[in-house]
Every structure is written in structure tokens, then in C-alpha cells.
Design a protein around this motif. Structure first.
Motif, short mmCIF file in Angstrom:
data_model
loop_
_atom_site.label_atom_id
_atom_site.label_comp_id
_atom_site.label_asym_id
_atom_site.label_seq_id
_atom_site.Cartn_x
_atom_site.Cartn_y
_atom_site.Cartn_z
N MET A 1 0.85 -1.18 0.00
CA MET A 1 0.00 0.00 0.00
C MET A 1 0.89 1.24 0.00
N ILE A 2 0.37 2.28 -0.58
CA ILE A 2 1.06 3.56 -0.68
C ILE A 2 0.19 4.59 0.04
N LYS A 3 0.83 5.46 0.81
CA LYS A 3 0.09 6.51 1.49
C LYS A 3 0.13 7.75 0.61
N ILE A 4 -1.06 8.15 0.13
CA ILE A 4 -1.18 9.33 -0.71
C ILE A 4 -2.12 10.31 -0.02
N ASN A 5 -1.60 11.48 0.29
CA ASN A 5 -2.36 12.51 1.01
C ASN A 5 -3.02 11.94 2.27
N GLY A 6 -2.28 11.08 2.97
CA GLY A 6 -2.74 10.54 4.24
C GLY A 6 -3.62 9.31 4.16
N GLU A 7 -3.96 8.87 2.97
CA GLU A 7 -4.82 7.69 2.80
C GLU A 7 -4.04 6.56 2.16
N LEU A 8 -4.29 5.34 2.60
CA LEU A 8 -3.64 4.17 2.00
C LEU A 8 -4.33 3.84 0.68
N VAL A 9 -3.52 3.69 -0.36
CA VAL A 9 -4.02 3.48 -1.72
C VAL A 9 -3.27 2.32 -2.36
N ALA A 12 0.70 0.52 -6.36
CA ALA A 12 2.05 0.02 -6.63
C ALA A 12 2.16 -0.41 -8.08
N GLY A 13 3.29 -0.06 -8.71
CA GLY A 13 3.54 -0.43 -10.09
C GLY A 13 3.11 0.62 -11.10
N LYS A 14 2.37 1.64 -10.65
CA LYS A 14 1.96 2.72 -11.54
C LYS A 14 2.97 3.85 -11.46
N SER A 15 3.11 4.57 -12.55
CA SER A 15 3.95 5.76 -12.51
C SER A 15 3.17 6.87 -11.80
N VAL A 16 3.90 7.85 -11.32
CA VAL A 16 3.24 9.00 -10.70
C VAL A 16 2.32 9.66 -11.72
N ALA A 29 -0.82 21.35 -12.81
CA ALA A 29 -1.28 22.24 -11.74
C ALA A 29 -1.09 21.63 -10.35
N VAL A 30 -0.14 20.71 -10.23
CA VAL A 30 0.13 20.09 -8.92
C VAL A 30 1.63 20.07 -8.65
N ALA A 31 1.94 19.93 -7.38
CA ALA A 31 3.30 19.63 -6.95
C ALA A 31 3.21 18.30 -6.22
N VAL A 32 4.22 17.45 -6.42
CA VAL A 32 4.22 16.13 -5.82
C VAL A 32 5.45 15.98 -4.92
N GLU A 33 5.18 15.64 -3.66
CA GLU A 33 6.26 15.29 -2.75
C GLU A 33 6.29 13.77 -2.67
N TYR A 34 7.42 13.20 -3.01
CA TYR A 34 7.57 11.75 -3.08
C TYR A 34 8.63 11.33 -2.06
N ASN A 35 8.19 10.63 -1.02
CA ASN A 35 9.10 10.22 0.05
C ASN A 35 9.92 11.39 0.58
N ASP A 53 5.75 3.67 -0.13
CA ASP A 53 5.99 5.06 -0.51
C ASP A 53 4.99 5.98 0.17
N VAL A 54 5.42 7.21 0.38
CA VAL A 54 4.54 8.25 0.94
C VAL A 54 4.55 9.41 -0.05
N VAL A 55 3.35 9.77 -0.50
CA VAL A 55 3.20 10.81 -1.52
C VAL A 55 2.22 11.86 -1.02
N GLU A 56 2.57 13.13 -1.23
CA GLU A 56 1.67 14.24 -0.97
C GLU A 56 1.48 14.98 -2.29
N ILE A 57 0.23 15.24 -2.64
CA ILE A 57 -0.10 15.96 -3.86
C ILE A 57 -0.75 17.27 -3.47
#
Length: 65
Positions: A1-9, A12-16, A29-35, A53-57
Motif C-alpha cells: 500500500m502507498i500513502k497518498i495525502n494521508g490515505e492508503l491506496v 504500486a507499479g503505476k507511474s506518478v 497544476a500540482v506539486a508532488v512530494e515523493y518520500n 511510498d509516501v506521496v503528498e499531492i
């Protein structure tokens, strides 16, 4: 599972870039923080999401005076 904006999603295996498109984000129109590192837009396609991974969009908003 990947944490994206605080939620488990399951993404895995997809590109950003693929995740952003699938989730309805406009990658221009976004900024992405990756790990805890800001990911350059040029790396969205080549960066593959993996379990743990931990991602913030962050979306840019227009407005003001």
C-alpha cells in the motif's frame, strides 16, 4: 500500500503520471512530494510507485486580488 495525502491506496507499479491522470489531477497544476522530496515534473512518468511510498499531492489554486 502507498500513502497518498494521508490515505492508503493500492497504486504500486503505476507511474506518478499514471496515478495523477487516473485520480483526475492535472499534472500541470500540482506539486508532488515523493518520500519527503519534491519530485520534478520531468520525473513523473519515470517514477514508479512502490509499497511503502509516501506521496503528498498539492494542487495550485488561482485567485487573489
Amino acid at each position: 500500500m502507498i500513502k497518498i495525502n494521508g490515505e492508503l491506496v493500492t497504486a504500486a507499479g503505476k507511474s506518478v503520471a499514471a496515478y495523477l491522470a487516473e485520480a483526475g489531477y492535472d499534472s500541470r497544476a500540482v506539486a508532488v512530494e515523493y518520500n519527503e522530496v519534491i519530485l520534478p515534473k520531468a520525473d513523473y512518468e519515470a517514477t514508479i510507485l512502490a509499497d511503502g511510498d509516501v506521496v503528498e499531492i498539492v494542487c495550485f489554486m488561482g485567485g487573489g486580488r
